[in-house]
Scaffold this active site. Structure first.
Site, PDB file in Angstrom:
ATOM      1  N   TYR A   1      -4.281   1.840  15.794  1.00 24.05           N
ATOM      2  CA  TYR A   1      -3.028   1.930  16.547  1.00 24.05           C
ATOM      3  C   TYR A   1      -3.249   1.765  18.050  1.00 24.05           C
ATOM      4  O   TYR A   1      -2.554   1.007  18.706  1.00 24.05           O
ATOM      5  CB  TYR A   1      -2.336   3.281  16.295  1.00 24.05           C
ATOM      6  CG  TYR A   1      -1.701   3.369  14.920  1.00 24.05           C
ATOM      7  CD1 TYR A   1      -0.394   2.966  14.714  1.00 24.05           C
ATOM      8  CD2 TYR A   1      -2.422   3.834  13.826  1.00 24.05           C
ATOM      9  CE1 TYR A   1       0.193   3.025  13.458  1.00 24.05           C
ATOM     10  CE2 TYR A   1      -1.844   3.892  12.561  1.00 24.05           C
ATOM     11  CZ  TYR A   1      -0.535   3.478  12.387  1.00 24.05           C
ATOM     12  OH  TYR A   1       0.042   3.530  11.138  1.00 24.05           O
TER      13      TYR A   1
ATOM     14  N   GLU B   1      -3.436  -0.129   8.204  1.00 23.92           N
ATOM     15  CA  GLU B   1      -2.240   0.303   8.943  1.00 23.92           C
ATOM     16  C   GLU B   1      -2.305  -0.205  10.378  1.00 23.92           C
ATOM     17  O   GLU B   1      -3.365  -0.148  11.012  1.00 23.92           O
ATOM     18  CB  GLU B   1      -2.138   1.839   9.043  1.00 23.92           C
ATOM     19  CG  GLU B   1      -1.596   2.536   7.842  1.00 23.92           C
ATOM     20  CD  GLU B   1      -1.520   4.052   8.043  1.00 23.92           C
ATOM     21  OE1 GLU B   1      -1.231   4.516   9.168  1.00 23.92           O
ATOM     22  OE2 GLU B   1      -1.759   4.762   7.058  1.00 23.92           O
TER      23      GLU B   1
ATOM     24  N   HIS C   1      -3.009  10.904   0.678  1.00 19.36           N
ATOM     25  CA  HIS C   1      -2.398  10.674   1.995  1.00 19.36           C
ATOM     26  C   HIS C   1      -1.712  11.987   2.394  1.00 19.36           C
ATOM     27  O   HIS C   1      -0.503  12.059   2.573  1.00 19.36           O
ATOM     28  CB  HIS C   1      -1.439   9.490   1.947  1.00 19.36           C
ATOM     29  CG  HIS C   1      -1.107   8.909   3.298  1.00 19.36           C
ATOM     30  ND1 HIS C   1      -1.205   7.565   3.591  1.00 19.36           N
ATOM     31  CD2 HIS C   1      -0.676   9.498   4.443  1.00 19.36           C
ATOM     32  CE1 HIS C   1      -0.827   7.353   4.851  1.00 19.36           C
ATOM     33  NE2 HIS C   1      -0.501   8.518   5.388  1.00 19.36           N
TER      34      HIS C   1
ATOM     35  N   ARG D   1       0.862  -1.180   0.000  1.00 18.17           N
ATOM     36  CA  ARG D   1       0.000   0.000   0.000  1.00 18.17           C
ATOM     37  C   ARG D   1       0.901   1.233   0.000  1.00 18.17           C
ATOM     38  O   ARG D   1       1.668   1.451   0.938  1.00 18.17           O
ATOM     39  CB  ARG D   1      -0.897  -0.018   1.249  1.00 18.17           C
ATOM     40  CG  ARG D   1      -1.727   1.220   1.359  1.00 18.17           C
ATOM     41  CD  ARG D   1      -2.653   1.260   2.554  1.00 18.17           C
ATOM     42  NE  ARG D   1      -3.259   2.566   2.555  1.00 18.17           N
ATOM     43  CZ  ARG D   1      -3.352   3.373   3.612  1.00 18.17           C
ATOM     44  NH1 ARG D   1      -2.948   2.982   4.793  1.00 18.17           N
ATOM     45  NH2 ARG D   1      -3.875   4.567   3.486  1.00 18.17           N
TER      46      ARG D   1
ATOM     47  N   ASN E   1      -7.527   1.784   9.984  1.00 19.91           N
ATOM     48  CA  ASN E   1      -6.216   1.910  10.629  1.00 19.91           C
ATOM     49  C   ASN E   1      -6.451   1.830  12.124  1.00 19.91           C
ATOM     50  O   ASN E   1      -7.294   2.555  12.674  1.00 19.91           O
ATOM     51  CB  ASN E   1      -5.557   3.250  10.294  1.00 19.91           C
ATOM     52  CG  ASN E   1      -5.094   3.326   8.847  1.00 19.91           C
ATOM     53  OD1 ASN E   1      -5.206   2.352   8.096  1.00 19.91           O
ATOM     54  ND2 ASN E   1      -4.568   4.473   8.448  1.00 19.91           N
TER      55      ASN E   1
ATOM     56  N   GLU F   1      -7.325   8.440   6.404  1.00 16.69           N
ATOM     57  CA  GLU F   1      -7.554   9.093   7.699  1.00 16.69           C
ATOM     58  C   GLU F   1      -8.024  10.541   7.589  1.00 16.69           C
ATOM     59  O   GLU F   1      -7.317  11.463   8.053  1.00 16.69           O
ATOM     60  CB  GLU F   1      -6.286   9.057   8.570  1.00 16.69           C
ATOM     61  CG  GLU F   1      -5.776   7.691   8.917  1.00 16.69           C
ATOM     62  CD  GLU F   1      -4.516   7.730   9.787  1.00 16.69           C
ATOM     63  OE1 GLU F   1      -4.142   8.822  10.254  1.00 16.69           O
ATOM     64  OE2 GLU F   1      -3.918   6.662   9.989  1.00 16.69           O
TER      65      GLU F   1
HETATM   66  O1  IFM Z   1       2.728   7.850   9.813  1.00 17.14           O
HETATM   67  C1  IFM Z   1       1.361   7.869  10.020  1.00 17.14           C
HETATM   68  C2  IFM Z   1       0.621   7.645   8.717  1.00 17.14           C
HETATM   69  O2  IFM Z   1       0.970   8.574   7.749  1.00 17.14           O
HETATM   70  C3  IFM Z   1      -0.875   7.732   8.943  1.00 17.14           C
HETATM   71  N1  IFM Z   1      -1.284   6.867  10.021  1.00 17.14           N
HETATM   72  C4  IFM Z   1      -0.550   6.929  11.246  1.00 17.14           C
HETATM   73  C5  IFM Z   1       0.930   6.779  10.982  1.00 17.14           C
HETATM   74  C6  IFM Z   1       1.729   6.821  12.296  1.00 17.14           C
HETATM   75  O3  IFM Z   1       1.567   8.050  12.921  1.00 17.14           O
END
Ligand code: IFM
Length: 474
Positions: free
Chosen positions: A309, A382, A134, A90, A307, A179
């Site tokens: 995290y 992600e 992006h 990606r 995504n 995002e």
């Molecule tokens: O680096 C970023 C990415 O560009 C978008 N999602 C979160 C990642 C980590 O902060």
């Protein structure tokens, strides 16, 4: 390095045995973070070129004009992916490379770069997954207001059409936006990302225009009969109140709305969420939208990108300081009646984000429940962690903490969640890169990059993932 360790660290094959058949394993990057070559082959300036040149914007004072030099070293990077064994890559297309001024015909040299990259991937047996936006918007469009201007949505669709015409026969998956939450909150509300606007709740039109741009871009891609699937990527952070009382629950609900639901609901359900009565005034720009816009936003999708995290914990009371989750100051935070609190029970990454794979499961279950019956197949587009890597005397990096992060999140991703068809996971990120406002200060890569020599060195997390992929059965 932290001391976060997974039980799968020494048994990637054992974890691979849990991987569902046909599950896609990939890695992700973004153009501005890896390409460099910002003034080559007719590329125009982007919002991030402007932002990073402003004093004090980037924590370490660095810029992304070279970063990983992926623009010239993409062959080496594709070879690294091939050796890793991933199914898909990606990456994002840089809008200012394809349309340097944000309008008009395609820049041939920009198209030629992505032609080379896509062909190299296909020759290596890796599926190209292209994100259209992006975060690097052509600067001339920002001068007209960027995502605060409705017209930008139409300009984005024009650009999507050019991309479809150029790459529609070879891209396996298209992602319209990456995002929009981060763009709105960091870029337009708090001012810690480009374009650096500090509009707080007045930034809400940027939500609607990005989503409208998404809908129009889907239509543009379909009008060109692209062969690949089409989706969007939203970031999701499950929100929990720090205390179980009326006020804190209310703030947590507002945060969940602005971070998660105002982006996911219109795309998947065709309407914005119901806003709490007391907060209706704040959300007026999203309440008074045209119903035809909502129809445009609510396009049928082939997949949905998530995504994930970390979770978010919300506590009542203004923040003690004005540091954003990215680490840079955001004075607007001080005016808020709530703040982000830490989770004392979880270890943290270099960025200070909680490592909580159980909240990936919460996220998947939330989606299955809230969007039951309308959710297309999902990909985690992600997931990953920054850590303060230590380079040994022989140049190796024993990032057991990053491998552990991936292992524990993959273990959740491999387990089935009723009502949710999870098809793949893309590790963020292939190699250390330029982490926006944090500059080179936060390393997320599976591959170490020496930003002086640009030498690439696979870390332990890369070798671990390689073993996992090599030992899967299908
Ligand atoms: O680096 C970023 C990415 O560009 C978008 N999602 C979160 C990642 C980590 O902060």
């Amino acid at each position: 390095m932290s001391d976060y360790r997974s039980e799968w660290l020494h048994d990637p094959a054992g974890l691979a045995a849990q991987m569902p058949a046909g599950f896609t394993m990939g890695v992700a990057t973004a153009a501005f973070q890896v390409e460099g070559a910002v003034r080559e082959d007719g590329r125009g300036p982007s919002t991030w070129d402007t932002f990073m040149a402003q004093p004090g914007r980037i924590a370490d004072g660095s810029d992304a004009s070279v970063t990983d030099d992926h623009y010239h070293r993409y062959r080496e990077d594709v070879a690294l992916m091939k050796e890793l064994g991933v199914d898909a890559y990606r990456f994002s297309l840089a809008w200012p490379r394809i349309q340097p001024g944000g309008t008009g015909p395609a820049n041939k040299a920009g198209i030629a770069f992505y032609d080379r990259l896509i062909d190299e991937l296909l020759a290596a047996g890796i599926s190209p997954v292209a994100t259209l936006f992006h975060w690097d918007m052509p600067e001339p469009l920002q001068h007209k207001g960027g995502w605060m201007t409705r017209d930008t949505a139409s300009r984005f669709a024009d650009y999507a059409l050019l991309a479809a015409q150029a790459f529609g026969d070879r891209v396996d998956k298209w992602i319209t936006l990456n995002e929009p939450t981060s763009v709105t909150l960091n870029g337009y509300a708090l001012g810690v990302h480009a374009p650096g606007a500090t509009l707080m709740f007045d930034s809400l039109p940027a939500v609607h225009h990005q989503l409208l741009g998404h809908g129009l871009a889907v239509q543009a891609l379909r009008s060109e009969n692209v062969t690949g699937g089409i989706g969007i990527t939203n970031i999701h952070s499950p929100v929990v109140p720090a205390k179980d009382n009326f006020t804190t629950r209310g703030y947590a609900e507002v945060f969940d709305l602005v971070h998660n639901r105002i982006f996911a609901d219109p795309v998947l359900l065709g309407h914005y969420p119901k806003f709490p009565f007391l907060a209706r005034k704040l959300f007026k720009p999203l309440i008074e939208v045209d119903s035809d816009d909502l129809k445009t936003i609510h396009q049928p999708l082939d997949f949905y990108g998530l995504n994930y995290y970390a979770p978010t914990r919300i506590a009542a009371g203004p923040p003690a300081d004005d540091r954003s989750p990215d680490g840079t100051p955001a004075p607007g935070l001080r005016g808020l009646p709530f703040h982000l609190a830490s989770f004392p029970e979880f270890p943290t990454t270099g960025f200070g984000w909680s490592i909580a794979p159980e909240y990936l499961e919460v996220t998947l279950k939330d989606y299955a429940e809230r969007y039951a019956g309308v959710l297309p197949p999902v990909y985690i587009t992600e997931g990953g962690a920054s850590f303060d890597d230590v380079v040994a005397a022989d140049g190796s990096v024993d990032d057991a903490d990053r491998a552990s992060y991936l292992a524990e999140h993959l273990a959740v991703a491999f387990a089935s969640v009723p009502g949710l068809d999870l098809r793949g996971y893309f590790a963020w990120t292939l190699m250390d890169n330029w982490e926006w406002a944090a500059g080179f200060g936060e390393r997320f890569g599976l591959v170490r990059v020496d930003f002086e020599t640009l030498e690439r060195t696979p870390k332990r997390s890369y070798r671990w993932l390689q073993q996992l992929i090599a030992s899967r059965s299908s």
